[in-house]
Scaffold this motif. Structure first.
Motif, short mmCIF file in Angstrom:
data_model
loop_
_atom_site.label_atom_id
_atom_site.label_comp_id
_atom_site.label_asym_id
_atom_site.label_seq_id
_atom_site.Cartn_x
_atom_site.Cartn_y
_atom_site.Cartn_z
N ILE A 3 0.83 -1.20 0.00
CA ILE A 3 0.00 0.00 0.00
C ILE A 3 0.87 1.25 0.00
CG2 ILE A 3 -1.72 1.32 1.32
CD1 ILE A 3 -2.76 -1.25 -0.18
N SER A 4 1.93 1.25 0.78
CA SER A 4 2.84 2.41 0.81
C SER A 4 3.45 2.66 -0.56
CB SER A 4 3.95 2.19 1.84
OG SER A 4 3.41 2.07 3.13
N ALA A 5 3.89 1.62 -1.21
CA ALA A 5 4.46 1.76 -2.56
C ALA A 5 3.39 2.29 -3.52
CB ALA A 5 5.01 0.43 -3.05
N GLY A 6 2.18 1.75 -3.41
CA GLY A 6 1.09 2.21 -4.27
C GLY A 6 0.75 3.67 -4.04
N LEU A 7 0.73 4.09 -2.79
CA LEU A 7 0.44 5.50 -2.48
C LEU A 7 1.55 6.41 -2.98
CD1 LEU A 7 -1.11 5.25 1.10
CD2 LEU A 7 -2.28 5.82 -1.03
N GLY A 8 2.79 5.95 -2.89
CA GLY A 8 3.91 6.73 -3.43
C GLY A 8 3.79 6.89 -4.93
N PHE A 9 3.45 5.82 -5.61
CA PHE A 9 3.26 5.86 -7.06
C PHE A 9 2.09 6.76 -7.41
CE2 PHE A 9 1.88 3.73 -11.09
CZ PHE A 9 3.03 4.00 -11.82
N LEU A 10 1.03 6.67 -6.65
CA LEU A 10 -0.16 7.50 -6.86
C LEU A 10 0.17 8.98 -6.65
CD1 LEU A 10 -3.23 7.26 -7.45
CD2 LEU A 10 -3.57 7.19 -4.98
N ALA A 11 0.99 9.27 -5.65
CA ALA A 11 1.38 10.66 -5.39
C ALA A 11 2.18 11.24 -6.55
CB ALA A 11 2.19 10.74 -4.10
N GLN A 12 2.97 10.41 -7.20
CA GLN A 12 3.76 10.88 -8.34
C GLN A 12 2.90 11.11 -9.57
OE1 GLN A 12 6.75 7.87 -8.91
NE2 GLN A 12 8.19 8.88 -7.51
N LYS A 13 1.96 10.23 -9.83
CA LYS A 13 1.16 10.27 -11.06
C LYS A 13 -0.12 11.09 -10.93
CE LYS A 13 3.89 7.51 -13.30
NZ LYS A 13 4.65 7.91 -14.45
N GLY A 14 -0.64 11.22 -9.73
CA GLY A 14 -1.88 11.96 -9.54
C GLY A 14 -3.09 11.06 -9.72
N ILE B 101 -7.41 0.94 5.14
CA ILE B 101 -6.76 0.71 3.85
C ILE B 101 -7.81 0.49 2.76
CG2 ILE B 101 -5.36 -0.96 2.54
CD1 ILE B 101 -3.68 -1.28 5.15
N ALA B 102 -8.79 -0.36 3.05
CA ALA B 102 -9.85 -0.63 2.07
C ALA B 102 -10.66 0.64 1.81
CB ALA B 102 -10.76 -1.75 2.56
N GLY B 103 -11.01 1.35 2.86
CA GLY B 103 -11.79 2.59 2.70
C GLY B 103 -11.02 3.65 1.94
N GLY B 104 -9.72 3.77 2.22
CA GLY B 104 -8.89 4.72 1.50
C GLY B 104 -8.83 4.40 0.02
N GLY B 105 -8.68 3.12 -0.28
CA GLY B 105 -8.68 2.71 -1.69
C GLY B 105 -10.00 3.01 -2.36
N ALA B 106 -11.09 2.81 -1.64
CA ALA B 106 -12.42 3.08 -2.21
C ALA B 106 -12.62 4.58 -2.45
CB ALA B 106 -13.51 2.54 -1.29
N VAL B 107 -12.20 5.39 -1.49
CA VAL B 107 -12.33 6.84 -1.64
C VAL B 107 -11.47 7.34 -2.80
CG1 VAL B 107 -11.78 9.06 -0.54
CG2 VAL B 107 -13.00 7.29 0.74
N LEU B 108 -10.24 6.88 -2.88
CA LEU B 108 -9.36 7.30 -3.98
C LEU B 108 -9.94 6.84 -5.33
CD1 LEU B 108 -5.87 6.65 -2.37
CD2 LEU B 108 -6.87 8.86 -2.96
N VAL C 123 -5.64 1.00 -11.31
CA VAL C 123 -4.91 -0.25 -11.12
C VAL C 123 -4.15 -0.25 -9.80
CG1 VAL C 123 -4.71 -0.73 -13.58
CG2 VAL C 123 -2.86 0.47 -12.42
N VAL C 124 -4.00 0.92 -9.20
CA VAL C 124 -3.38 1.03 -7.88
C VAL C 124 -4.44 1.08 -6.79
CG1 VAL C 124 -1.93 2.48 -6.40
CG2 VAL C 124 -1.32 2.17 -8.81
N THR C 125 -5.49 1.87 -7.00
CA THR C 125 -6.48 2.10 -5.94
C THR C 125 -7.42 0.92 -5.74
OG1 THR C 125 -7.96 3.27 -7.46
CG2 THR C 125 -6.36 4.60 -6.23
N MET C 126 -7.82 0.26 -6.81
CA MET C 126 -8.74 -0.88 -6.66
C MET C 126 -8.09 -2.04 -5.89
SD MET C 126 -11.59 0.19 -7.68
CE MET C 126 -12.56 -1.29 -7.74
N PRO C 127 -6.83 -2.38 -6.18
CA PRO C 127 -6.20 -3.42 -5.36
C PRO C 127 -6.06 -3.03 -3.88
CG PRO C 127 -5.03 -3.22 -7.42
CD PRO C 127 -6.02 -2.09 -7.37
N MET C 128 -6.01 -1.72 -3.60
CA MET C 128 -5.98 -1.29 -2.20
C MET C 128 -7.24 -1.75 -1.48
SD MET C 128 -4.51 2.62 -2.42
CE MET C 128 -4.80 2.95 -0.69
#
Length: 149
Positions: free
Chosen positions: A37-48, A135-142, A55-60
């Protein structure tokens, strides 16, 4: 032939080790999920927040739900092993009442609950379930934010 107490102690130790193993497995799984999740959030922060990031948020969401279910299952197995260990301890206490095992443990529990009333009632597995739910809720919100924009 082994003494009755030795047999009961061996069974008790087996139950405690099984409980410890379940907790170690839960901790390892949680660590893996948090790292992913940390790696995914870092990637998400870079890409917006863009559609390709689903493909990052749904697996969260999936990892969070899986973590919740794994924590609940781990709690169920730990409770099973602890109930067996408690029964064995009570059996040992019955065979050797002069040790006053149950009275001593009751006193220690009372002191602990008096000193830490809120924390003594807080179940550790519930904290892990909350973490995985966040984690699940954060992924759903994102994911929702991506789909709305």
């Amino acid at each position: 032939m082994a003494d009755k107490i030795d047999v009961l102690l061996a069974f008790w130790q087996e139950q405690r080790e099984s409980d410890r193993q379940m907790e170690n497995q839960r901790a390892t799984l949680t660590n893996i999920i948090v790292v992913i999740i940390s790696a995914g959030l870092g990637f998400l922060a870079q890409k917006g927040l863009q559609p390709s990031m689903l493909v990052v948020t749904m697996p969260m969401v999936v990892l969070g739900i899986y973590g919740v279910m794994a924590c609940l299952k781990s709690h169920e197995r730990c409770a099973f092993h602890m109930r067996q260990a408690k029964w064995l301890r009570e059996k040992i206490s019955t065979l050797h009442p002069e040790l006053e095992i149950e009275d001593g443990l009751r006193t220690v529990r009372h002191v602990q609950r008096t000193r830490f009333p809120l924390l003594a009632r807080t179940r550790m597995y519930a904290l892990w379930v909350v973490l995985h739910s966040v984690i699940a809720g954060g992924g759903a919100v994102l994911s929702g934010c991506i789909l709305i924009t």
